[in-house]
Design a protein around this motif. Structure first.
Motif, PDB file in Angstrom:
ATOM      1  N   UNK A  68       4.985  -8.228  -0.915  1.00  0.00           N
ATOM      2  CA  UNK A  68       4.723  -9.425  -1.697  1.00  0.00           C
ATOM      3  C   UNK A  68       3.225  -9.716  -1.681  1.00  0.00           C
ATOM      4  N   UNK A  69       2.638  -9.812  -2.875  1.00  0.00           N
ATOM      5  CA  UNK A  69       1.220 -10.114  -3.045  1.00  0.00           C
ATOM      6  C   UNK A  69       1.092 -11.209  -4.101  1.00  0.00           C
ATOM      7  N   UNK A  70       0.556 -12.355  -3.697  1.00  0.00           N
ATOM      8  CA  UNK A  70       0.374 -13.475  -4.626  1.00  0.00           C
ATOM      9  C   UNK A  70       1.669 -13.826  -5.352  1.00  0.00           C
ATOM     10  N   UNK A  71       2.771 -13.798  -4.611  1.00  0.00           N
ATOM     11  CA  UNK A  71       4.048 -14.215  -5.167  1.00  0.00           C
ATOM     12  C   UNK A  71       4.808 -13.139  -5.917  1.00  0.00           C
ATOM     13  N   UNK A  72       4.234 -11.950  -6.097  1.00  0.00           N
ATOM     14  CA  UNK A  72       4.913 -10.870  -6.803  1.00  0.00           C
ATOM     15  C   UNK A  72       5.221  -9.731  -5.848  1.00  0.00           C
ATOM     16  N   UNK A  73       6.348  -9.058  -6.075  1.00  0.00           N
ATOM     17  CA  UNK A  73       6.699  -7.905  -5.253  1.00  0.00           C
ATOM     18  C   UNK A  73       6.112  -6.650  -5.899  1.00  0.00           C
ATOM     19  N   UNK A  74       5.265  -5.955  -5.152  1.00  0.00           N
ATOM     20  CA  UNK A  74       4.586  -4.763  -5.633  1.00  0.00           C
ATOM     21  C   UNK A  74       5.184  -3.536  -4.955  1.00  0.00           C
ATOM     22  N   UNK A  75       5.440  -2.494  -5.736  1.00  0.00           N
ATOM     23  CA  UNK A  75       5.924  -1.218  -5.198  1.00  0.00           C
ATOM     24  C   UNK A  75       4.743  -0.273  -5.037  1.00  0.00           C
ATOM     25  N   UNK A  76       4.588   0.279  -3.837  1.00  0.00           N
ATOM     26  CA  UNK A  76       3.467   1.158  -3.515  1.00  0.00           C
ATOM     27  C   UNK A  76       3.962   2.568  -3.197  1.00  0.00           C
ATOM     28  N   UNK A  77       3.204   3.553  -3.660  1.00  0.00           N
ATOM     29  CA  UNK A  77       3.456   4.912  -3.227  1.00  0.00           C
ATOM     30  C   UNK A  77       3.056   5.105  -1.779  1.00  0.00           C
ATOM     31  N   UNK A  78       3.651   6.094  -1.125  1.00  0.00           N
ATOM     32  CA  UNK A  78       3.321   6.468   0.245  1.00  0.00           C
ATOM     33  C   UNK A  78       3.260   7.994   0.328  1.00  0.00           C
ATOM     34  N   UNK A  79       2.669   8.535   1.395  1.00  0.00           N
ATOM     35  CA  UNK A  79       2.670   9.993   1.560  1.00  0.00           C
ATOM     36  C   UNK A  79       4.067  10.578   1.772  1.00  0.00           C
ATOM     37  N   UNK A  80       5.006   9.749   2.169  1.00  0.00           N
ATOM     38  CA  UNK A  80       6.365  10.199   2.437  1.00  0.00           C
ATOM     39  C   UNK A  80       7.157  10.084   1.141  1.00  0.00           C
TER      40      UNK A  80
END
Length: 235
Positions: free
Chosen positions: A129-141
């Motif tokens: 959650x960033x500034x009220x929004x849910x953000x999906x992030x890539x990862x190395x896995x």
């Protein structure tokens, strides 16, 4: 030791095997002090090898990822076992037991929408959650197919997939979707972290539209999922 950026948080990794650094090469940073540092003991590595029958480097990487994801809960972030793709700047997540068809669904969306599709992560993205929004992030896995990259997009919908003889999708309420969601999340063991984690999980299910879908292996399934989830962004 090296530093990497996961979900816009700088994390230190005190590693033993070069496999871990190489795995994380696209996420390395030298620009800031880490918010926290994780390390793995020989005992933890051996326990993982007993479970996974894998190399020491790979075992260490799995242990590192679990540890850093549990620490990320303090930063309003958590691991969700799912595949995430983005279309026109909005991410969509697909959750299902292993072998049910998440990777196939990614392929179908690519066949349907072509270059409009960006794969965020094929298996283990981090949500924050960033500034009220849910953000999906890539990862190395990224899973055995190694799909995804160091990208992030706001999450517009979550679809829980099942195989079926026809394509049917429905919006689902939090009470009915929560048990399925929890099976796809990395659960903390200590009480304080668990309390915060459950708050984040509930917030995700209240703010992001969730769907259940039975589907065939066809671009018709991808088209139905995309159209329904896109329309769901508007209410």
């Amino acid at each position: 030791m090296f530093c990497m950026r996961i979900a816009d948080v700088t994390v230190g990794v005190d590693h033993r095997y070069e496999y871990v650094r190489e795995l994380c090469r696209d996420y390395l940073t030298e620009s800031a002090e880490p918010a926290f540092t994780v390390s793995v003991s020989d005992t933890e590595i051996m326990d993982q090898i007993m479970t996974s029958e894998c190399s020491r480097g790979y075992a260490e990487s799995l242990c590192v990822f679990r540890k850093l994801c549990l620490r990320l809960v303090r930063y309003d972030a958590f691991l969700m076992h799912c595949a995430v793709i983005a279309v026109d700047g909005t991410a969509y997540a697909f959750a299902a037991p292993s072998g049910t068809g998440k990777t196939t669904h990614i392929r179908l969306w690519r066949e349907l929408l072509g270059d409009r599709v960006t794969v965020v992560n094929g298996d283990k993205p981090v949500m924050r959650f960033v500034d009220g929004r849910l953000i999906a992030y890539g990862t190395p896995w990224r899973g055995k197919e190694e799909l995804g990259g160091n990208v992030s997009y706001p999450l517009g919908g979550i679809c829980f997939l099942e195989q079926g003889a026809e394509n049917v999708i429905r919006k689902a309420g939090m009470s009915e979707i929560l048990p399925r969601a929890l099976r796809q999340l990395l659960l903390p063991k200590d009480g304080e972290t668990m309390e915060r984690f459950l708050t984040l999980a509930e917030r995700m299910l209240r703010t992001v539209p969730c769907y259940e879908m039975r589907c065939t292996v066809s671009t018709d399934a991808a088209e139905l999922a995309y159209r329904t989830m896109k329309e769901g962004l508007n209410g």
